[in-house]
Write an enzyme that holds these catalytic residues in place. Structure first.
Site, PDB file in Angstrom:
ATOM      1  N   GLU A 153       0.814  -1.212   0.000  1.00  0.00           N
ATOM      2  CA  GLU A 153       0.000   0.000   0.000  1.00  0.00           C
ATOM      3  C   GLU A 153       0.846   1.260   0.000  1.00  0.00           C
ATOM      4  O   GLU A 153       1.978   1.263   0.472  1.00  0.00           O
ATOM      5  CB  GLU A 153      -0.898   0.006   1.254  1.00  0.00           C
ATOM      6  N   CYS A 195       3.443   8.605   1.559  1.00  0.00           N
ATOM      7  CA  CYS A 195       3.964   7.623   2.503  1.00  0.00           C
ATOM      8  C   CYS A 195       4.218   6.330   1.720  1.00  0.00           C
ATOM      9  O   CYS A 195       3.298   5.711   1.208  1.00  0.00           O
ATOM     10  CB  CYS A 195       2.937   7.426   3.613  1.00  0.00           C
ATOM     11  N   CYS A 227       6.334  -7.080   7.154  1.00  0.00           N
ATOM     12  CA  CYS A 227       7.462  -6.620   7.962  1.00  0.00           C
ATOM     13  C   CYS A 227       7.887  -7.755   8.877  1.00  0.00           C
ATOM     14  O   CYS A 227       7.052  -8.522   9.346  1.00  0.00           O
ATOM     15  CB  CYS A 227       7.044  -5.408   8.805  1.00  0.00           C
ATOM     16  N   CYS A 249       6.174  -5.149  15.840  1.00  0.00           N
ATOM     17  CA  CYS A 249       5.845  -4.167  16.871  1.00  0.00           C
ATOM     18  C   CYS A 249       4.391  -4.400  17.265  1.00  0.00           C
ATOM     19  O   CYS A 249       3.533  -4.563  16.393  1.00  0.00           O
ATOM     20  CB  CYS A 249       6.050  -2.750  16.340  1.00  0.00           C
ATOM     21  N   CYS A 286       1.356  -2.356  15.830  1.00  0.00           N
ATOM     22  CA  CYS A 286       1.347  -2.060  14.388  1.00  0.00           C
ATOM     23  C   CYS A 286       0.663  -3.171  13.598  1.00  0.00           C
ATOM     24  O   CYS A 286       1.027  -4.340  13.726  1.00  0.00           O
ATOM     25  CB  CYS A 286       2.785  -1.872  13.899  1.00  0.00           C
ATOM     26  N   GLY A 305       6.737  -1.945   6.183  1.00  0.00           N
ATOM     27  CA  GLY A 305       8.100  -2.463   6.166  1.00  0.00           C
ATOM     28  C   GLY A 305       9.116  -1.614   6.904  1.00  0.00           C
ATOM     29  O   GLY A 305       8.853  -0.470   7.267  1.00  0.00           O
ATOM     30  N   GLU A 306      10.269  -2.213   7.145  1.00  0.00           N
ATOM     31  CA  GLU A 306      11.391  -1.535   7.801  1.00  0.00           C
ATOM     32  C   GLU A 306      12.406  -1.189   6.706  1.00  0.00           C
ATOM     33  O   GLU A 306      13.105  -2.071   6.192  1.00  0.00           O
ATOM     34  CB  GLU A 306      11.995  -2.471   8.861  1.00  0.00           C
ATOM     35  N   SER A 344      11.962   6.531   8.127  1.00  0.00           N
ATOM     36  CA  SER A 344      11.643   6.149   9.507  1.00  0.00           C
ATOM     37  C   SER A 344      12.135   4.735   9.778  1.00  0.00           C
ATOM     38  O   SER A 344      11.852   3.812   9.020  1.00  0.00           O
ATOM     39  CB  SER A 344      10.133   6.227   9.718  1.00  0.00           C
ATOM     40  N   SER A 352      11.480   5.464  15.496  1.00  0.00           N
ATOM     41  CA  SER A 352      10.290   5.036  16.235  1.00  0.00           C
ATOM     42  C   SER A 352      10.711   4.635  17.640  1.00  0.00           C
ATOM     43  O   SER A 352      10.993   3.476  17.907  1.00  0.00           O
ATOM     44  CB  SER A 352       9.656   3.839  15.516  1.00  0.00           C
ATOM     45  N   LEU A 353      10.748   5.613  18.531  1.00  0.00           N
ATOM     46  CA  LEU A 353      11.237   5.351  19.891  1.00  0.00           C
ATOM     47  C   LEU A 353      10.129   4.705  20.743  1.00  0.00           C
ATOM     48  O   LEU A 353      10.300   3.623  21.277  1.00  0.00           O
ATOM     49  CB  LEU A 353      11.742   6.655  20.519  1.00  0.00           C
ATOM     50  N   HIS A 354       9.034   5.391  20.911  1.00  0.00           N
ATOM     51  CA  HIS A 354       7.798   4.865  21.502  1.00  0.00           C
ATOM     52  C   HIS A 354       7.846   4.497  22.978  1.00  0.00           C
ATOM     53  O   HIS A 354       6.789   4.255  23.579  1.00  0.00           O
ATOM     54  CB  HIS A 354       7.286   3.635  20.739  1.00  0.00           C
ATOM     55  N   ASN A 363      -3.433   4.522  16.483  1.00  0.00           N
ATOM     56  CA  ASN A 363      -4.517   4.250  15.539  1.00  0.00           C
ATOM     57  C   ASN A 363      -4.957   2.805  15.694  1.00  0.00           C
ATOM     58  O   ASN A 363      -4.186   1.895  15.443  1.00  0.00           O
ATOM     59  CB  ASN A 363      -4.041   4.498  14.106  1.00  0.00           C
ATOM     60  N   CYS A 384      -1.117   5.867  10.262  1.00  0.00           N
ATOM     61  CA  CYS A 384       0.106   5.165  10.673  1.00  0.00           C
ATOM     62  C   CYS A 384      -0.235   3.840  11.315  1.00  0.00           C
ATOM     63  O   CYS A 384      -1.030   3.784  12.242  1.00  0.00           O
ATOM     64  CB  CYS A 384       0.860   5.953  11.737  1.00  0.00           C
TER      65      CYS A 384
HETATM   66  N1  SAH Z   1       8.964   0.441   9.918  1.00  0.00           N
HETATM   67  C1  SAH Z   1       9.284   1.801  10.092  1.00  0.00           C
HETATM   68  C2  SAH Z   1       8.440   2.728   9.252  1.00  0.00           C
HETATM   69  C3  SAH Z   1       6.967   2.412   9.092  1.00  0.00           C
HETATM   70  S1  SAH Z   1       5.862   2.697  10.433  1.00  0.00           S
HETATM   71  C4  SAH Z   1       9.181   2.194  11.537  1.00  0.00           C
HETATM   72  O1  SAH Z   1       8.662   1.412  12.320  1.00  0.00           O
HETATM   73  O2  SAH Z   1       9.647   3.275  11.869  1.00  0.00           O
HETATM   74  C5  SAH Z   1       5.597   4.450  10.537  1.00  0.00           C
HETATM   75  C6  SAH Z   1       5.304   4.924  11.993  1.00  0.00           C
HETATM   76  O3  SAH Z   1       3.964   4.539  12.412  1.00  0.00           O
HETATM   77  C7  SAH Z   1       6.247   4.312  12.995  1.00  0.00           C
HETATM   78  O4  SAH Z   1       6.684   5.266  13.935  1.00  0.00           O
HETATM   79  C8  SAH Z   1       5.361   3.283  13.656  1.00  0.00           C
HETATM   80  O5  SAH Z   1       5.851   2.904  14.889  1.00  0.00           O
HETATM   81  C9  SAH Z   1       4.050   4.005  13.718  1.00  0.00           C
HETATM   82  N2  SAH Z   1       2.914   3.151  13.986  1.00  0.00           N
HETATM   83  C10 SAH Z   1       2.796   1.823  13.733  1.00  0.00           C
HETATM   84  N3  SAH Z   1       1.580   1.356  14.129  1.00  0.00           N
HETATM   85  C11 SAH Z   1       0.907   2.424  14.619  1.00  0.00           C
HETATM   86  C12 SAH Z   1      -0.425   2.583  15.126  1.00  0.00           C
HETATM   87  N4  SAH Z   1      -1.262   1.584  15.191  1.00  0.00           N
HETATM   88  N5  SAH Z   1      -0.787   3.812  15.539  1.00  0.00           N
HETATM   89  C13 SAH Z   1       0.069   4.854  15.426  1.00  0.00           C
HETATM   90  N6  SAH Z   1       1.314   4.766  14.942  1.00  0.00           N
HETATM   91  C14 SAH Z   1       1.737   3.560  14.538  1.00  0.00           C
HETATM   92 FE1  SF4 Z   2       7.451  -3.023  11.003  1.00  0.00          FE
HETATM   93 FE2  SF4 Z   2       7.501  -0.365  11.504  1.00  0.00          FE
HETATM   94 FE3  SF4 Z   2       5.262  -1.804  11.902  1.00  0.00          FE
HETATM   95 FE4  SF4 Z   2       7.344  -2.129  13.527  1.00  0.00          FE
HETATM   96  S1  SF4 Z   2       6.120  -0.249  13.266  1.00  0.00           S
HETATM   97  S2  SF4 Z   2       6.095  -3.775  12.615  1.00  0.00           S
HETATM   98  S3  SF4 Z   2       9.050  -1.894  12.089  1.00  0.00           S
HETATM   99  S4  SF4 Z   2       6.271  -1.434   9.926  1.00  0.00           S
END
Ligand code: SAH
Ligand code: SF4
Length: 421
Positions: A122, A135, A142, A146, A149, A217-218, A249, A271-273, A350, A393
């Protein structure tokens, strides 16, 4: 030995190898999209052109592909009429296939795309008053699960090729009607070595102004292909988008970060979180491999980061998980301790079906944001975009297989009509 060695840790998978050279289509023709100009020249020479000819044709074709967005050799009017069928017999100008195109009520657009070998992925376009951000996905699925995600619940199917990555940008330009029109008026002159293009353009007035590698993806686990694609996006003779308008990212693939800064040179988002090992281990399992300290040290060493080009730290706000006042204060402390030129992006979680988390309340998000701001670090709250079409996201996951073939065909036809309108 620690008993964790027995656990299967998601994210321990190293970059997935793919054949990087060209895979011809079933009919034997080669897709030129995704190849550097030099590689196109070599192919032309191998196919029988004299070296000087090959160089000139590669330059012309490259310009038509990336500057003008043509998908048919017949449209290349400065190439001899007899030469065009010769090209069309041997080469194609590919685009990812559009399976479905969706519009959100807030203007966000999402496309479900398909590779030539049938894998779906997508891309999302997010229009704003002062910019338009595409985006882009780097992988189908992936490997890093996480926990918050949706993409992370998919298995990795494969890395996208440079052509499939840059192809997303090309397709967005097609759909937005953003290729320059009119005649190309550059004069190659007698001496091909001195030939210079005059047809440069800027992003002024365009809808698509920025690119974020934040789709599925990463990106740093598909380093070479992402690099190849972004080089074409940044090439002044290609899509000519400035590296300052591109952000990659990563979830924290520490060993690839320095290379990213040095060899690609785009803005970095991390993506620190979470600010404790315990929580980050849970929600970003890659943390078990590359911990917070190591990650922040790599950020401090990121080539090209400065107060003018800050690193973005993404922080997804998960209710009762990572959203307390203490977490906010610890975030400020960490970013200051490592002297990072940082800004924080607070992303309200989200939701997606089956997710284990809830979104923090707006009051909590606001309080968290205020604490980080008071600590001297910018921490805006990102407004979720495209949630109604699962384009926000972390909501990307290809579920198209659930739809009937007929329904998809109908929607694809409608999408094609809308795109050409
Ligand atoms: N894989 C890479 C880039 C894609 S994700 C990464 O993880 O950085 C893009 C961003 O969306 C990342 O910061 C990810 O952690 C965040 N993200 C993933 N799932 C999410 C969700 N359900 N709600 C909000 N942000 C989310
Ligand atoms: Fe992969 Fe990024 Fe989603 Fe983590 S947040 S599962 S690295 S796409």
């Amino acid at each position: 030995m620690a008993d964790t060695t027995l656990m299967s840790i998601p994210g321990q998978i190293d970059p997935v190898p793919v054949a990087r050279d060209i895979t011809p289509r079933e009919d034997g023709r080669v897709d030129l999209i995704g190849l550097p100009k030099e590689r196109i020249r070599e192919l032309f020479e191998t196919a029988g052109l004299q070296p000087k000819q090959a160089k000139l044709r590669a330059k012309q074709v490259f310009h038509w592909l990336y500057h003008r967005g043509v998908t048919d050799f017949e449209a290349m009017t400065d190439i001899a009429k007899t030469m065009r069928p010769w090209l069309a017999e041997r080469f194609v100008i590919g685009r990812p296939e559009v399976v479905e195109a969706q519009h959100s009520t807030d203007g966000t657009r999402k496309w479900l795309l398909k590779t030539a070998d049938g894998h779906e992925f997508e891309m999302v376009f997010i229009p704003d008053a002062d910019r338009g951000t595409l985006c882009v996905s780097s992988q189908v699925g992936c490997t890093l699960n996480c926990r918050f995600c949706h993409t992370g619940t998919m298995k990795l199917v494969r890395n996208l090729t440079p052509g499939e990555i840059v192809g997303q940008v090309m397709l967005a330009r097609d759909a937005l009607g953003e290729w320059p029109k009119g005649n190309m008026n550059f004069d190659y002159g007698a001496d091909l070595d001195d030939a210079e293009d005059e047809g440069h353009y800027t992003s002024d007035g365009r809808l698509l102004t920025n690119i974020v590698m934040m789709g599925m993806g990463e990106p740093l686990y598909n380093f070479d292909n992402v690099k190849g694609a972004l080089k074409l996006v940044m090439d002044g003779d290609g899509l000519a988008l400035s590296k300052r308008r591109i952000t990659l990212s990563t979830s924290g693939v520490v060993p690839a970060m320095e290379r990213c800064g040095e060899e690609i040179g785009v803005n970095l988002a991390v993506s620190l979180h979470a600010v404790t090992k315990e929580i980050r281990d849970e929600i970003v399992p890659l943390n078990k491999k590359y911990g917070i300290e190591e990650l922040l040290e790599a950020c401090a060493a990121y080539p090209g980061a400065s107060n003018a080009r800050r690193i973005t730290f993404e922080y997804v706000m998960l209710k009762d998980k990572n959203d307390t006042d203490e977490h906010a204060r610890e975030l400020v402390r960490l970013l200051k301790h490592y002297k990072l030129p940082a800004k924080v992006n607070l992303i309200p979680f989200n939701p997606w079906p089956g997710a284990a988390y809830d979104t923090s309340t707006p009051e909590r998000v606001k309080r968290f944001s205020d604490i980080v701001f008071e600590g001297g670090i910018s921490a805006p709250v990102r407004t979720p975009r495209g949630r109604d079409i699962d384009a926000a996201c972390g909501q990307l996951k290809t579920a198209a297989e659930k739809k009937s073939r007929a329904q998809r065909d109908r929607e694809a036809a409608e999408a094609a009509e809308a795109a050409s309108a």
